[in-house]
Scaffold this motif. Structure first.
Motif, PDB file in Angstrom:
ATOM      1  N   LYS A 231       0.822  -1.213   0.000  1.00  0.00           N
ATOM      2  CA  LYS A 231       0.000   0.000   0.000  1.00  0.00           C
ATOM      3  C   LYS A 231       0.858   1.266   0.000  1.00  0.00           C
ATOM      4  O   LYS A 231       0.518   2.273  -0.626  1.00  0.00           O
TER       5      LYS A 231
ATOM      6  N   GLY B 191      -9.266  -6.261  -4.292  1.00  0.00           N
ATOM      7  CA  GLY B 191      -9.008  -5.307  -5.367  1.00  0.00           C
ATOM      8  C   GLY B 191     -10.283  -4.675  -5.896  1.00  0.00           C
ATOM      9  O   GLY B 191     -10.362  -4.312  -7.066  1.00  0.00           O
ATOM     10  N   GLY B 192     -11.312  -4.558  -5.041  1.00  0.00           N
ATOM     11  CA  GLY B 192     -12.571  -3.938  -5.437  1.00  0.00           C
ATOM     12  C   GLY B 192     -13.536  -4.862  -6.147  1.00  0.00           C
ATOM     13  O   GLY B 192     -14.624  -4.441  -6.549  1.00  0.00           O
TER      14      GLY B 192
ATOM     15  N   ASP C 240      -0.037  -2.869  -8.480  1.00  0.00           N
ATOM     16  CA  ASP C 240      -1.422  -2.465  -8.249  1.00  0.00           C
ATOM     17  C   ASP C 240      -1.673  -2.390  -6.739  1.00  0.00           C
ATOM     18  O   ASP C 240      -1.815  -3.412  -6.063  1.00  0.00           O
TER      19      ASP C 240
ATOM     20  N   ASN D 247      -4.266  -1.487  -5.223  1.00  0.00           N
ATOM     21  CA  ASN D 247      -5.612  -1.941  -4.852  1.00  0.00           C
ATOM     22  C   ASN D 247      -5.588  -3.375  -4.334  1.00  0.00           C
ATOM     23  O   ASN D 247      -6.437  -3.784  -3.541  1.00  0.00           O
TER      24      ASN D 247
END
Length: 844
Positions: A269, A643-644, A667, A669
């Protein structure tokens, strides 16, 4: 006459063989060959020739040229001997395609036991040939000057062109441009194709400069050349290793019934390093924890070390898998479905030597890309026939390692190891106690003899070295011995100092203090005292353990004083498994406490194992034999947002979800996952992030041990050979001898140490034979592999040690020399390493 019928390869022609009572002679038959036989026995025959070994067309394209690729060093075949009326013997076989000198070895004998041997040499050659100087491997960023010798055995001058092609070993795609090779002629040395001229009966060499790019795992180097009607080609698969360290960051995931939790990888993150290369993001969760065990079993089967305990645990893995299948037939059905799907088939799968090198140096390269592929690979490993054969083979391999004194060496060549022998004896006792009469399915009738000799060795070591009157009876060693012998005492009663030690332990147990025991000693002594009829002492030890435990909502029950350190007795997972065994046997009604201890063990699992062969087998066995059964296949509902996006299971294996995103794009996410568990049970597993980072940016622990590595060039002087430190003013050249010097410092005695010294692709080892050595008052087993030299040290006293061995500079260019890593074999997290270095090797 004999010939090797291998299209596109050199032909081996053998003279006739006459056998008589005295010896064997190689004779020419004297008969002239027919035109048909001339074609059959010619050096090279492939499409586009008329039988005389040369091309019909002068302008044959490179794509049509046959390439030699079977470069095996040994031609093995089953002889099919045929005799004629004169006693001449003929046979034929397929020759490897290397152009070299071969040694033929013959043995003949008569019915009345008369025998004779004969050795002859045969040369496989072509009138025009290429001989590339391949490296064993390459690393990302290496700059190699790849040379290829061109040989002309004809009596005329040859002019032609040669080409270097670099193919992806997985897809056969031409990726030459990624290595700096071009069809343009603008940059000398970087051209894919080069012209040459050869004098009659002469030879020459061509050089291609290549630079290895990132993100290529294995390649095929193919050199092709043609000159008029003559042509030749040769190719070899070469592994490409990373020049940076693969780092795995992980966060354990644990969600109970009715909970919704969010987990984050903070390093991902907050990642801001410019040198990070993303490899993969993986989410692996189980609602039925038995899958954590199933996916750890291959780490036992695929361990490439040949120590006695590893071989024992390979056999142990098949026993465990077989028993799990008996308890859970549905799991076996799932595997059978995947066995029919097959596996990916590539040049990497076909090249077993290349595959092994990649497994040794980059084991993650063959990790599964998704759930389906992982299940396919597990299905192959747990095939019923494979397991049955493996059980028999691994047991036979173990028996071969037992020494005449009854003990087992850690590595072949060492004297018998007391701790390794005790480990095998204890776990055989555990298995016998667990399976009872069913153990006969897995062991043959020779087990009793093996155990009897093993107990004899262990008892003799106690008699020789243990002084009951002087030694501390509460040490890990004494309790481990009594704990092991406790499994076998009814059949093989204690004698001598072993019996005295047991008597003294029982006598002093009521006055023993809690501070007398290590954490390992607490749970071992609790089990012993219970079996010795001293329930009050056993309860006192267990109560102390429970009072000092920590109950974590995210990890279960564990102990703060259970810390990883050097050595077998200080492994966190092994000690947790030992405490779990004690509570399960002595306090079986405390189900919540036992289940929470199992949860902590599951959360400690790394990507594919619990750190080592010993640790993995210990944890698996204890979990299967403690608390509630985890071998029932129940499907529990779970909602996973990663990741959503909501993640759905892709396999029929109930209770298991795995998703891997392999990309070089970072990434952030994927640093977050949210899990909801509405029904009964638990969700557990991990969120993993794998990435490459520069060696000098990875933190290393050097609290207990340090290592430095230096390279020296051997030079000849009037006083003999001397070592000269390599500097920019004294560079290396092809052909130079190089001495590697590693200096180790340790502030305490250590056991079971593994040193792995990586090697630059431009170096070739001088000493390729593995074996036990004794130098500078230190014994170790040295093993040379393609990309590294390894040292296995059973015991290393406190002090400073110097290791030296030699290379030869084999190819010019700029190469990464890798790092040197020192690791405790049974506590893998305890390791140190040097920083990466580069070496420059110039032409002579």
């Amino acid at each position: 006459m004999a010939a090797a019928k291998n299209e596109g390869s050199p032909r081996m022609r053998l003279e006739s063989v006459r056998v008589n009572d005295a010896a064997i002679d190689i004779l020419n038959s004297g008969r002239q060959l027919t035109q048909q036989e001339k074609k059959e026995y010619t050096d090279v025959v492939y499409e586009g020739t008329n039988g005389d070994g040369v091309l019909d067309k002068d302008d044959e394209p490179f794509e049509k040229i046959a390439v030699r690729q079977n470069l095996n060093e040994t031609a093995f075949f089953y002889p099919d001997l045929k005799t004629d009326s004169e006693g001449n013997v003929s046979f034929e076989f397929t020759s490897p395609e290397a152009l070299t000198k071969w040694k033929l070895m013959f043995l003949a004998h008569t019915k009345d036991a008369r025998a004779a041997t004969l050795e002859k040499e045969v040369v496989t050659q072509k009138e025009f040939s290429v001989t590339p100087n391949y490296p064993r491997f390459l690393r990302e960023g290496d700059e190699l000057n790849l040379q290829s010798k061109l040989s002309n055995l004809t009596s005329k001058k040859l002019n032609g062109s040669a080409q270097l092609q670099i193919l992806d070993a997985l897809t056969n795609e031409d990726i030459s441009e990624k290595f700096g090779l071009s069809t343009l002629t603008a940059v000398s040395g970087y051209n894919k194709e080069q012209a040459f001229s050869l004098d009659e009966n002469g030879n020459s060499a061509l050089t291609w400069k290549i630079k290895v790019p990132d993100n290529v795992s294995s390649i095929i180097l193919k050199v092709i050349a043609k000159a008029g009607q003559y042509s030749d080609g040769e190719q070899k698969a070469v592994a490409v290793l990373p020049n940076r360290m693969l780092v795995t960051d992980a966060v354990p995931v644990f969600v109970k019934e009715g909970e919704t939790k969010t987990f984050e990888l903070e390093n991902l993150k907050n990642a801001n390093s410019t040198t990070i290369s993303n490899v993969s993001n993986t989410l692996e969760l189980t609602t039925n924890p038995i899958w954590e065990i199933m996916f750890a079993l291959p780490s036992l089967k695929n361990d490439q070390n040949n120590s006695a305990d590893v071989i024992f645990n390979k056999w142990f893995a098949d026993v465990l898998a077989s028993e799990i299948f008996k308890a859970n037939p549905k799991m076996k059905t799932v595997f059978e479905e995947y066995q029919n799907k097959g596996l990916l088939n590539s040049n990497l799968e076909k090249n077993q030597e290349l595959k092994q090198l990649l497994l040794d140096e980059t084991p993650w390269i063959l990790e599964s890309k998704n759930e389906g592929e992982q299940m396919q690979k597990l299905a192959l490993l747990f095939d019923a026939n494979t397991m049955k054969n493996s059980l028999s083979q691994d047991w036979d391999d173990l028996k071969k390692l037992q020494n005449p004194d009854g003990g087992f060496s850690w590595y072949q060549g060492y004297p018998s190891s007391y701790s390794t022998s005790l480990y095998i004896l204890k776990n055989l006792g555990k298995i016998n106690s667990w399976l009872k009469d069913n153990v006969k399915e897995y062991q043959n009738s020779e087990q009793k003899e093996l155990v009897k000799k093993l107990i004899g060795y262990v008892d003799s070591e106690i008699d020789k070295y243990y002084d009951v009157k002087k030694e501390n009876i509460w040490t890990n060693w004494s309790l481990d011995y009594l704990d092991t012998r406790n499994y076998w005492e009814k059949e093989y009663p204690l004698k001598g100092k072993g019996a005295s030690l047991k008597s003294l332990v029982k006598q002093k147990s009521k006055t023993a203090k809690l501070t007398d025991f290590t954490f390992f000693g607490l749970h071992r002594a609790a089990l012993l005292m219970s079996d010795y009829g001293l329930k009050e002492v056993s309860d006192k030890l267990l109560n102390y353990l429970k009072e000092t435990s920590v109950d974590s909502k995210t990890q279960g029950v564990y102990w703060k004083q259970n810390l990883d350190d050097w050595g077998w007795f200080s492994s966190k997972v092994v000690n947790q498994a030992g405490a779990l065994e004690a509570f399960n046997k002595l306090k079986p009604n405390d189900q919540k406490f036992i289940e929470d201890m199992k949860i902590w063990l599951i959360t400690q699992k790394e990507v594919n194992s619990w750190g080592s062969s010993r640790g993995t087998s210990e944890v698996i066995f204890t979990i299967l034999n403690s608390g509630k059964s985890w071998t029932s296949a129940e499907s529990d509902k779970v909602t996973i947002i990663w990741g959503g996006k909501e993640l759905q299971p892709q396999t029929q294996a109930t209770g298991y979800v795995k998703s891997t995103v392999k990309t070089d794009v970072l990434d952030k996410n994927l640093a977050t996952v949210t899990v909801t568990k509405p029904g009964a049970g638990i969700v557990q597993g991990g969120l993993f992030w794998q990435y490459y980072e520069d060696l000098d940016k990875i933190k290393s622990s050097e609290n207990y041990i340090s290592v430095t590595k230096e390279l020296y060039k051997k030079i000849k002087t009037v006083n003999g050979e001397e070592l000269q430190k390599i500097t920019p003013e004294t560079p290396l050249k092809v052909g130079d001898k190089v001495t590697v010097r590693m200096i180790l410092n340790t502030d305490r005695p250590m056991e079971f140490i593994h040193i792995k010294d990586m090697r630059a692709a431009g170096f070739e080892p001088m000493d390729v034979l593995s074996g036990y050595q004794w130098k500078n008052n230190l014994g170790y087993y040295q093993s040379t592999k393609d990309a590294s030299t390894n040292f296995y040290i059973q015991y290393m006293p406190k002090g400073k040690y110097v290791f030296e061995y030699d290379y030869v500079a084999n190819a010019s260019g700029k190469f990464s020399n890798g790092i040197t890593t020192i690791q405790n074999y049974y506590a893998p997290q305890m390791n140190v390493h040097t920083k990466g270095t580069n070496v420059m090797i110039s032409e002579q």
